[in-house]
Enzyme design. Structure first.
Site, mmCIF file in Angstrom:
data_model
loop_
_atom_site.group_PDB
_atom_site.id
_atom_site.type_symbol
_atom_site.label_atom_id
_atom_site.label_comp_id
_atom_site.label_asym_id
_atom_site.label_seq_id
_atom_site.Cartn_x
_atom_site.Cartn_y
_atom_site.Cartn_z
ATOM 1 N N ASP A 1 -10.270 10.733 -5.934
ATOM 2 C CA ASP A 1 -11.520 11.491 -5.997
ATOM 3 C C ASP A 1 -11.414 12.645 -6.981
ATOM 4 O O ASP A 1 -12.378 13.377 -7.165
ATOM 5 C CB ASP A 1 -11.878 12.031 -4.613
ATOM 6 C CG ASP A 1 -10.864 13.059 -4.139
ATOM 7 O OD1 ASP A 1 -9.645 12.733 -4.146
ATOM 8 O OD2 ASP A 1 -11.256 14.177 -3.769
ATOM 9 N N ASP B 1 -1.853 12.232 -3.427
ATOM 10 C CA ASP B 1 -1.950 13.694 -3.455
ATOM 11 C C ASP B 1 -2.067 14.153 -4.911
ATOM 12 O O ASP B 1 -1.184 13.875 -5.724
ATOM 13 C CB ASP B 1 -0.705 14.303 -2.805
ATOM 14 C CG ASP B 1 -0.875 15.777 -2.501
ATOM 15 O OD1 ASP B 1 -1.606 16.465 -3.244
ATOM 16 O OD2 ASP B 1 -0.267 16.255 -1.525
ATOM 17 N N GLU C 1 -11.457 7.606 1.931
ATOM 18 C CA GLU C 1 -12.615 7.065 1.234
ATOM 19 C C GLU C 1 -13.874 7.152 2.097
ATOM 20 O O GLU C 1 -14.964 7.427 1.584
ATOM 21 C CB GLU C 1 -12.342 5.625 0.827
ATOM 22 C CG GLU C 1 -13.358 5.062 -0.147
ATOM 23 C CD GLU C 1 -12.925 3.755 -0.768
ATOM 24 O OE1 GLU C 1 -13.673 3.242 -1.610
ATOM 25 O OE2 GLU C 1 -11.829 3.255 -0.409
ATOM 26 N N GLU D 1 4.758 4.845 3.942
ATOM 27 C CA GLU D 1 4.244 6.169 4.281
ATOM 28 C C GLU D 1 5.402 7.075 4.692
ATOM 29 O O GLU D 1 6.288 6.659 5.436
ATOM 30 C CB GLU D 1 3.224 6.054 5.416
ATOM 31 C CG GLU D 1 2.740 7.347 6.006
ATOM 32 C CD GLU D 1 2.114 8.272 4.974
ATOM 33 O OE1 GLU D 1 2.525 9.458 4.927
ATOM 34 O OE2 GLU D 1 1.215 7.819 4.230
ATOM 35 N N ASP E 1 0.860 -1.179 0.000
ATOM 36 C CA ASP E 1 0.000 0.000 0.000
ATOM 37 C C ASP E 1 0.899 1.231 0.000
ATOM 38 O O ASP E 1 1.563 1.533 0.998
ATOM 39 C CB ASP E 1 -0.903 -0.017 1.232
ATOM 40 C CG ASP E 1 -1.930 1.106 1.229
ATOM 41 O OD1 ASP E 1 -2.080 1.771 0.181
ATOM 42 O OD2 ASP E 1 -2.595 1.301 2.266
ATOM 43 N N THR F 1 -10.446 3.283 3.113
ATOM 44 C CA THR F 1 -9.415 4.121 3.713
ATOM 45 C C THR F 1 -10.095 5.276 4.460
ATOM 46 O O THR F 1 -11.295 5.528 4.297
ATOM 47 C CB THR F 1 -8.477 4.698 2.655
ATOM 48 O OG1 THR F 1 -9.193 5.675 1.871
ATOM 49 C CG2 THR F 1 -7.960 3.604 1.718
#
Length: 219
Positions: free
Chosen positions: A166, A130, A200, A80, A55, A197
């Site tokens: 999105d 992003d 989400e 991350e 991920d 997430t």
């Protein structure tokens, strides 16, 4: 480690002092590579050989932690940049009591290019990256031709690449960048359900549209 890589690993200006502590709070969950210039030894890290899902930009780690609880026979790696988010992910994994997750605090683009060996990953999730909407910042978007080539290289034959955003404009750009000689549309399993997430969940509450690509490595 040179200064550039040190900055990639530890650039964390938005976090609290507690969250910026460089020592891993959960050494069995947060992965600190001995060598940032060599591919990870995944079998040694997880103590077994298994399907690996990665991920990229995993945020607070909730998505990958829930997947790990659902599929204990698989290995999961969350990547991350922000240390506070990695810390929260480690806490989630501890609460769930799963042992098949590791978090790596580093830029996703660097990990894809240098730390994940060719044909070492079965599934890659890139969820709500992003969008960098300003024109002057578009070069910072993670989805670039070189990034897609690196994803293709690290996926196993037939490996899967899932993308969600999105942002309709960014989705169109991503779709146009996908090399048709490297990836083909993939048909998800009919009853396949993924955890949501944090982003989400917000979009679902707001009834915002979500744009998705599900791809498979073809060459």
């Amino acid at each position: 480690m040179n200064d550039q890589i040190f900055q990639i690993v530890l650039d964390d200006d938005s976090e609290t002092r507690e969250e910026r502590d460089d020592a891993p709070r959960f050494p069995d969950i947060e992965l600190i590579p001995q060598d940032y210039f060599a591919p990870l030894d995944l079998e040694k890290i997880f103590g077994r050989k298994a399907i690996l899902e990665v991920d990229l930009g995993c945020g607070d780690g909730g998505f990958v932690a829930e997947l790990a609880a659902k599929f204990p026979e698989r290995n999961f790696l969350g990547i991350e940049r922000l240390g506070g988010r990695v810390l929260r992910g480690c806490r989630k994994v501890t609460r769930l009591g799963v042992q098949n997750v590791r978090y790596l605090r580093i830029e996703s683009g660097y990990a894809v290019r240098y730390l994940l060996a060719p044909e070492s990953v079965d599934v890659v999730h890139l969820l709500f990256p992003d969008p960098w909407p300003k024109k002057k910042h578009k070069r910072r978007r993670i989805v670039q031709p070189a990034f897609l080539e690196a994803i293709h290289r690290m996926l196993i034959p037939g490996g899967r690449f899932r993308i969600a955003t999105d942002q309709e404009n960014y989705f169109s750009v991503i779709r146009d960048l996908i090399p048709p000689q490297l990836f083909a549309p993939n048909a998800p399993e009919p009853n396949e359900i993924f955890p949501l997430t944090t982003f989400e969940r917000h979009f679902v509450r707001e009834a915002s549209p979500i744009y998705r690509l599900d791809l498979r490595k073809i060459s």
